[in-house]
Design a protein around this motif. Sequence first.
Motif, PDB file in Angstrom:
ATOM      1  N   ASP A   1      27.764  -1.214 -39.877  1.00 48.80           N
ATOM      2  CA  ASP A   1      25.865  -0.334 -40.075  1.00 48.80           C
ATOM      3  C   ASP A   1      25.166  -0.579 -41.315  1.00 48.80           C
ATOM      4  O   ASP A   1      23.900  -0.627 -40.755  1.00 48.80           O
ATOM      5  CB  ASP A   1      26.580   1.077 -40.196  1.00 48.80           C
ATOM      6  N   LYS A   2      25.756  -0.865 -42.716  1.00 45.51           N
ATOM      7  CA  LYS A   2      25.077  -1.294 -44.192  1.00 45.51           C
ATOM      8  C   LYS A   2      24.512  -2.166 -43.867  1.00 45.51           C
ATOM      9  O   LYS A   2      23.804  -2.831 -43.808  1.00 45.51           O
ATOM     10  CB  LYS A   2      26.586  -1.426 -44.835  1.00 45.51           C
ATOM     11  N   LEU A   3      25.325  -3.387 -42.911  1.00 44.39           N
ATOM     12  CA  LEU A   3      24.369  -5.176 -43.015  1.00 44.39           C
ATOM     13  C   LEU A   3      24.014  -5.489 -41.548  1.00 44.39           C
ATOM     14  O   LEU A   3      22.452  -6.049 -41.656  1.00 44.39           O
ATOM     15  CB  LEU A   3      25.707  -5.745 -42.161  1.00 44.39           C
ATOM     16  N   LEU A   4      24.147  -4.125 -40.948  1.00 43.26           N
ATOM     17  CA  LEU A   4      23.044  -4.139 -40.107  1.00 43.26           C
ATOM     18  C   LEU A   4      21.162  -3.714 -40.463  1.00 43.26           C
ATOM     19  O   LEU A   4      19.974  -3.447 -40.286  1.00 43.26           O
ATOM     20  CB  LEU A   4      23.117  -3.498 -38.565  1.00 43.26           C
TER      21      LEU A   4
ATOM     22  N   ARG B   1      30.692  -7.531 -29.936  1.00 38.27           N
ATOM     23  CA  ARG B   1      30.977  -6.535 -29.726  1.00 38.27           C
ATOM     24  C   ARG B   1      30.811  -5.640 -28.741  1.00 38.27           C
ATOM     25  O   ARG B   1      30.359  -4.332 -28.289  1.00 38.27           O
ATOM     26  CB  ARG B   1      30.060  -5.733 -31.251  1.00 38.27           C
ATOM     27  N   LYS B   2      29.463  -5.884 -28.011  1.00 42.14           N
ATOM     28  CA  LYS B   2      29.007  -5.426 -26.665  1.00 42.14           C
ATOM     29  C   LYS B   2      28.318  -3.963 -27.484  1.00 42.14           C
ATOM     30  O   LYS B   2      27.829  -3.559 -26.708  1.00 42.14           O
ATOM     31  CB  LYS B   2      30.173  -4.571 -25.100  1.00 42.14           C
ATOM     32  N   GLU B   3      27.419  -4.448 -28.079  1.00 41.10           N
ATOM     33  CA  GLU B   3      26.451  -3.316 -28.976  1.00 41.10           C
ATOM     34  C   GLU B   3      25.034  -4.624 -29.003  1.00 41.10           C
ATOM     35  O   GLU B   3      24.186  -4.013 -30.250  1.00 41.10           O
ATOM     36  CB  GLU B   3      26.664  -3.221 -30.175  1.00 41.10           C
ATOM     37  N   ALA B   4      24.763  -5.062 -28.146  1.00 43.11           N
ATOM     38  CA  ALA B   4      23.226  -5.915 -28.004  1.00 43.11           C
ATOM     39  C   ALA B   4      21.792  -4.577 -28.486  1.00 43.11           C
ATOM     40  O   ALA B   4      20.882  -4.978 -29.391  1.00 43.11           O
ATOM     41  CB  ALA B   4      23.697  -6.901 -27.495  1.00 43.11           C
ATOM     42  N   ILE B   5      22.393  -3.515 -27.533  1.00 43.93           N
ATOM     43  CA  ILE B   5      21.160  -3.298 -27.675  1.00 43.93           C
ATOM     44  C   ILE B   5      20.813  -2.779 -29.791  1.00 43.93           C
ATOM     45  O   ILE B   5      19.446  -2.406 -29.888  1.00 43.93           O
ATOM     46  CB  ILE B   5      21.267  -1.679 -27.305  1.00 43.93           C
ATOM     47  N   ARG B   6      21.882  -2.866 -30.568  1.00 41.10           N
ATOM     48  CA  ARG B   6      21.415  -2.655 -31.681  1.00 41.10           C
ATOM     49  C   ARG B   6      20.755  -3.211 -32.153  1.00 41.10           C
ATOM     50  O   ARG B   6      19.873  -3.081 -33.669  1.00 41.10           O
ATOM     51  CB  ARG B   6      22.901  -2.069 -32.756  1.00 41.10           C
ATOM     52  N   GLY B   7      20.344  -4.840 -32.066  1.00 38.62           N
ATOM     53  CA  GLY B   7      20.064  -6.237 -32.360  1.00 38.62           C
ATOM     54  C   GLY B   7      18.616  -6.048 -32.070  1.00 38.62           C
ATOM     55  O   GLY B   7      17.381  -7.399 -32.733  1.00 38.62           O
ATOM     56  N   ILE B   8      18.372  -5.575 -31.093  1.00 42.99           N
ATOM     57  CA  ILE B   8      17.042  -5.532 -30.097  1.00 42.99           C
ATOM     58  C   ILE B   8      15.661  -5.758 -31.010  1.00 42.99           C
ATOM     59  O   ILE B   8      14.561  -6.332 -31.640  1.00 42.99           O
ATOM     60  CB  ILE B   8      16.466  -5.353 -28.587  1.00 42.99           C
ATOM     61  N   SER B   9      15.882  -4.747 -31.560  1.00 41.87           N
ATOM     62  CA  SER B   9      14.200  -4.351 -32.633  1.00 41.87           C
ATOM     63  C   SER B   9      14.692  -5.052 -34.150  1.00 41.87           C
ATOM     64  O   SER B   9      13.525  -5.547 -33.982  1.00 41.87           O
ATOM     65  CB  SER B   9      14.209  -2.810 -33.198  1.00 41.87           C
ATOM     66  N   ILE B  10      15.474  -5.169 -34.547  1.00 47.79           N
ATOM     67  CA  ILE B  10      15.813  -6.200 -35.810  1.00 47.79           C
ATOM     68  C   ILE B  10      15.775  -7.996 -35.439  1.00 47.79           C
ATOM     69  O   ILE B  10      14.363  -8.198 -35.899  1.00 47.79           O
ATOM     70  CB  ILE B  10      17.097  -6.159 -36.393  1.00 47.79           C
TER      71      ILE B  10
END
Length: 406
Positions: free
Chosen positions: A91-94, A130-139
């Motif tokens: 969370d902190k890194l993102l 981690r199957k959390e791809a959605i968290r990276g899209i906007s970045i």
Amino acid sequence: MASATEKFVISICEISVAPESQNAVCTLIARLYDSLVKSPTAHLDAALGALTHEEHSLGILAILSAKLHQLEVVDAGSGKRYYSVEVAALDKLLAQLDSFVRAGNMEHVRYAVDTYTEMIHRMAELLIHRKEAIRGISIVAKAVERIRTSETLLTPTHADLCHLCLSAKSFQAAFPFLDIDITDLQKPSSQAAYDSKAFLLYYYYGGMIYAVFKKFKRASYFFEIAISTPASVISAIMVQAYKKYILVNLISNSGEPLVPKFTAPVLSRGLKTHAGAYQDLYHSYNSSVQSTLQATADKHRPIFERDDNYGLVKQCIKSLYIKNIKKLTKTFLTLSITDVANRVHLPTSAEAEKYLLKMIENGEIYAKINKKDDMVEFHDNPEKYNNPAMLAFIQQQVRSLLYSLH
């Protein structure tokens, strides 16, 4: 005694005072990067707090890259890399990455664009793993937007954005980039060759996204670019793009040749070996015999399923029904719906009626169904091409064609 990160921060701040110091900063980072990777995460976070985006973006880039590098684990058996990180640390890194891509000084970052590209790629890999791809899209979308110098410039990070969108099954963020025709490629900051893998993956992933939305003409265009890219050896990406190129062209009944005109010679020679099942399907489809196409699809089903292409194959089967129904409109003025079903080999008249209604709704045929008599009456296209709306449509199509030629 000052830690490695403290020495790094002091050196970055001292060098950055001088005008046009970016090359010197890049040299310093190359020399000290390994020590950053070995530094405790707490020290790296403290270093980030001592640097500013406007003056020290290259230093921040190095630290964030080192933090991602620390999370990488290489499997001793397979040699594949994966990532290990706790939720709070991620969370902190993102949040740090998001802040950097939004506020970083991109004029400075372009001096180390290879490092920037690799950092974003590692983040995308981590989230997909981690199957959390959605968290990276906007970045990643913001990362592409800010690093490119024009809308028509293709960066390696475009491929990461498309990969994240496919993994998350969330596609809208990709279209503002995919819908722009590329005219230039981002040049590496080092002497390394351009990353052709990222180029191929962008067009492969982009074609897949267009196929999901049934924009088959655009999907075919993307797959064709991947296939026709000059190469000295066959790439697995090119082979997979070729398989999908065949399928989307069959679905859209575009009449495209089995092998595109500008296909790389090395790929042309190996197509039968690597995509024989797909070539068989192509020939079966063009026989216009539904039973032949179905038999070929059944014969090679394990291959199509292994390639995750069986869904497209099923759409090819439906497309042949549509193609054969269109043929009937050129021969008959009226037919019973049962006769339509028999002639195109649909199992029931109810199924034939569904196809007819859908094709009428989509403007693929012009017809009227008489349910009472179980008949369908085929008509000519009622459009006279003499109204303002049609004129505007034609003008828009001409403009699009002229734009694509430039």
